[in-house]
Design a protein around this motif. Structure first.
Motif, PDB file in Angstrom:
ATOM      1  N   GLN A 266       1.028  90.112  36.266  1.00  0.00           N
ATOM      2  CA  GLN A 266      -0.525  90.804  35.778  1.00  0.00           C
ATOM      3  C   GLN A 266      -0.318  92.272  35.892  1.00  0.00           C
ATOM      4  OE1 GLN A 266      -3.401  88.270  38.568  1.00  0.00           O
ATOM      5  NE2 GLN A 266      -4.405  88.298  36.553  1.00  0.00           N
ATOM      6  N   THR A 267       0.640  92.757  35.399  1.00  0.00           N
ATOM      7  CA  THR A 267       1.144  94.098  35.100  1.00  0.00           C
ATOM      8  C   THR A 267       1.461  94.389  33.678  1.00  0.00           C
ATOM      9  OG1 THR A 267       1.659  94.150  37.290  1.00  0.00           O
ATOM     10  CG2 THR A 267       2.302  96.220  35.992  1.00  0.00           C
ATOM     11  N   PRO A 268       0.891  95.086  32.774  1.00  0.00           N
ATOM     12  CA  PRO A 268       1.390  95.616  31.532  1.00  0.00           C
ATOM     13  C   PRO A 268       3.089  95.669  31.478  1.00  0.00           C
ATOM     14  CG  PRO A 268      -0.474  96.664  31.799  1.00  0.00           C
ATOM     15  CD  PRO A 268      -0.129  95.990  33.133  1.00  0.00           C
ATOM     16  N   PHE A 269       3.747  95.121  30.592  1.00  0.00           N
ATOM     17  CA  PHE A 269       5.427  95.424  30.471  1.00  0.00           C
ATOM     18  C   PHE A 269       5.557  96.708  30.166  1.00  0.00           C
ATOM     19  CE2 PHE A 269       4.470  93.672  26.259  1.00  0.00           C
ATOM     20  CZ  PHE A 269       5.271  94.815  25.457  1.00  0.00           C
ATOM     21  N   PHE A 270       4.873  97.339  29.625  1.00  0.00           N
ATOM     22  CA  PHE A 270       5.190  98.820  29.251  1.00  0.00           C
ATOM     23  C   PHE A 270       5.211  99.632  30.620  1.00  0.00           C
ATOM     24  CE2 PHE A 270       4.330 102.967  27.748  1.00  0.00           C
ATOM     25  CZ  PHE A 270       5.234 103.307  26.577  1.00  0.00           C
ATOM     26  N   LEU A 271       4.426  99.284  31.373  1.00  0.00           N
ATOM     27  CA  LEU A 271       4.421  99.950  32.820  1.00  0.00           C
ATOM     28  C   LEU A 271       5.434  99.459  33.785  1.00  0.00           C
ATOM     29  CD1 LEU A 271       0.428 100.623  33.138  1.00  0.00           C
ATOM     30  CD2 LEU A 271       2.235 102.071  32.186  1.00  0.00           C
ATOM     31  N   ALA A 272       5.501  98.201  33.661  1.00  0.00           N
ATOM     32  CA  ALA A 272       6.429  97.523  34.737  1.00  0.00           C
ATOM     33  C   ALA A 272       7.806  97.690  34.351  1.00  0.00           C
ATOM     34  CB  ALA A 272       5.847  95.931  34.710  1.00  0.00           C
ATOM     35  N   TYR A 273       8.202  97.612  33.096  1.00  0.00           N
ATOM     36  CA  TYR A 273       9.564  97.676  32.719  1.00  0.00           C
ATOM     37  C   TYR A 273       9.630  98.664  31.501  1.00  0.00           C
ATOM     38  CZ  TYR A 273       9.350  93.317  35.300  1.00  0.00           C
ATOM     39  OH  TYR A 273       9.213  92.325  36.244  1.00  0.00           O
ATOM     40  N   PRO A 274       9.641  99.911  31.668  1.00  0.00           N
ATOM     41  CA  PRO A 274       9.571 100.963  30.656  1.00  0.00           C
ATOM     42  C   PRO A 274      10.784 100.834  29.953  1.00  0.00           C
ATOM     43  CG  PRO A 274       9.468 101.928  32.821  1.00  0.00           C
ATOM     44  CD  PRO A 274       9.219 100.336  33.179  1.00  0.00           C
ATOM     45  N   SER A 275      12.078 100.576  30.472  1.00  0.00           N
ATOM     46  CA  SER A 275      13.049 100.402  29.544  1.00  0.00           C
ATOM     47  C   SER A 275      13.372  99.209  29.191  1.00  0.00           C
ATOM     48  CB  SER A 275      14.224 101.201  30.376  1.00  0.00           C
ATOM     49  OG  SER A 275      14.296 100.461  31.510  1.00  0.00           O
ATOM     50  N   ALA A 276      12.507  98.147  29.162  1.00  0.00           N
ATOM     51  CA  ALA A 276      13.102  96.748  28.610  1.00  0.00           C
ATOM     52  C   ALA A 276      12.938  96.991  27.091  1.00  0.00           C
ATOM     53  CB  ALA A 276      11.991  95.949  29.144  1.00  0.00           C
ATOM     54  N   ILE A 277      13.487  96.183  26.278  1.00  0.00           N
ATOM     55  CA  ILE A 277      13.654  96.296  25.123  1.00  0.00           C
ATOM     56  C   ILE A 277      12.391  96.134  24.136  1.00  0.00           C
ATOM     57  CG2 ILE A 277      14.246  93.829  24.511  1.00  0.00           C
ATOM     58  CD1 ILE A 277      16.473  95.136  22.429  1.00  0.00           C
ATOM     59  N   ALA A 278      11.287  95.424  24.807  1.00  0.00           N
ATOM     60  CA  ALA A 278      10.067  95.060  24.373  1.00  0.00           C
ATOM     61  C   ALA A 278       9.005  96.391  24.613  1.00  0.00           C
ATOM     62  CB  ALA A 278       9.300  94.021  25.297  1.00  0.00           C
TER      63      ALA A 278
END
Ligand SMILES: Nc1ncnc2c1ncn2[C@@H]1O[C@H](COP(=O)(O)OP(=O)(O)O)[C@@H](O)[C@H]1O
Ligand SMILES: [Mg+2]
Length: 289
Positions: free
Chosen positions: A240-252
């Protein structure tokens, strides 16, 4: 002296009126459900914020995985609470992460249609306070060809159409384009291909839709780009955390950055002037009726 000051005041007022920014309304939609609209809307909003923009998300997706759930935030007020005399738009504006603000549409959106002119105007005036406050209002709609979704599409300044590379997702997206085009030919569609395995797959999916739209509807669809299929997305959904914040360097997340860049770049090269919050709501209601 008095005359000079008066003149100056008038010039300043005129300049302020001219530079008062019109909020741009972006409707996010798709042909079928489950293609990633809510995840895109939320993370794209956070991407715009990271680029220095002020963003309000209006959540009218009644599905289970709506943006509130994706952020782990529960709203205290809903859009239609604005109908109550003493509530202002600032009461229904809820806080999310990183300065993101959102309004929960809640259920019963169609109650808007039951309001009389006086009530409806009061609602419009209250919502109009958002104009110039936010650079963008992003509307996360439910899937498909419901009357409500269509009215949000037809009233928006920009429509972001999310699909996956699956043929069914593309044909369902085309069905939306075709139906909208029939009654509102000036809708500006921008396509995002989500869950691609490669850039080439994203390009092929876009080409398919763009080609049939051009051929059968004589309509240009713009491409915003694509987002990779990325296991960080579902991991972030579970957290329940936006991926842009939780995983900022993920490909998404890198995909979101590119999409934000491509969207803002397109706007800066366009002479189109957004029509503001009140204009949007009036058009939306007229399409709902
Ligand atoms: N880029 C992606 N990579 C991997 N999984 C994704 C991606 N985008 C969406 N998903 C998955 O699809 C599910 C549905 O996404 P959601 O944003 O709720 O779709 P919609 O709002 O269109 O119904 C998410 O919970 C997630 O598991
Ligand atoms: Mg959704």
């Amino acid at each position: 002296m008095y005359d000079q000051a008066q003149g100056l005041r008038e010039i300043i007022k005129k300049q302020t009126d001219q530079t008062l920014k019109q909020t741009r309304i972006i409707t996010v939609t798709s042909g079928k459900g489950g293609v990633g609209k809510s995840n895109f809307s939320l993370n794209f909003a956070l991407g715009l914020i990271a680029a220095g923009k002020k963003v309000v998300v209006l959540d009218v997706d009644l599905g289970l995985a709506n943006i509130e759930v994706l952020m782990g935030v529960s709203p205290k007020n809903y859009l239609l609470d604005l109908i109550e005399q003493d509530k202002t738009v600032w009461d229904v504006l809820e806080k999310g992460p990183n300065g993101l603000e959102f309004i929960s549409g809640g259920t019963g959106f169609s109650h808007l249609l039951e309001l009389n002119e006086v009530q409806l105007n009061r609602f419009f005036e209250k919502m109009a306070a958002l104009n110039g406050y936010a650079d963008f209002v992003i509307i996360d709609t439910g899937a498909g060809l419901t009357k409500q979704s269509l009215s949000f599409i037809m009233a928006a300044d920009d429509v972001i159409l999310v699909t996956t590379p699956e043929p069914t997702s593309i044909t369902d997206a085309y069905a939306v384009v075709k139906l909208v085009q029939a009654s509102e030919p000036n809708v500006r569609f921008k396509m995002v291909v989500n869950r691609v395995g490669s850039p080439r797959e994203g390009k092929m999916a876009f080409d398919k839709l763009a080609l049939v739209s051009k051929k059968f509807l004589n309509l240009e669809i713009a491409s915003l780009g694509y987002m990779h299929d990325d296991s960080h997305v579902s991991r972030a959904v579970k957290q329940q955390t936006p991926f842009f914040l939780a995983y900022p360097s993920a490909i998404a997340s890198l995909g979101i950055k590119d999409l934000v860049h491509s969207y803002l770049e397109g706007n800066s090269q366009s002479i189109y002037v957004p029509r503001g919050v009140k204009g949007f709501l009036k058009r939306m209601i007229s399409h709902m009726r």
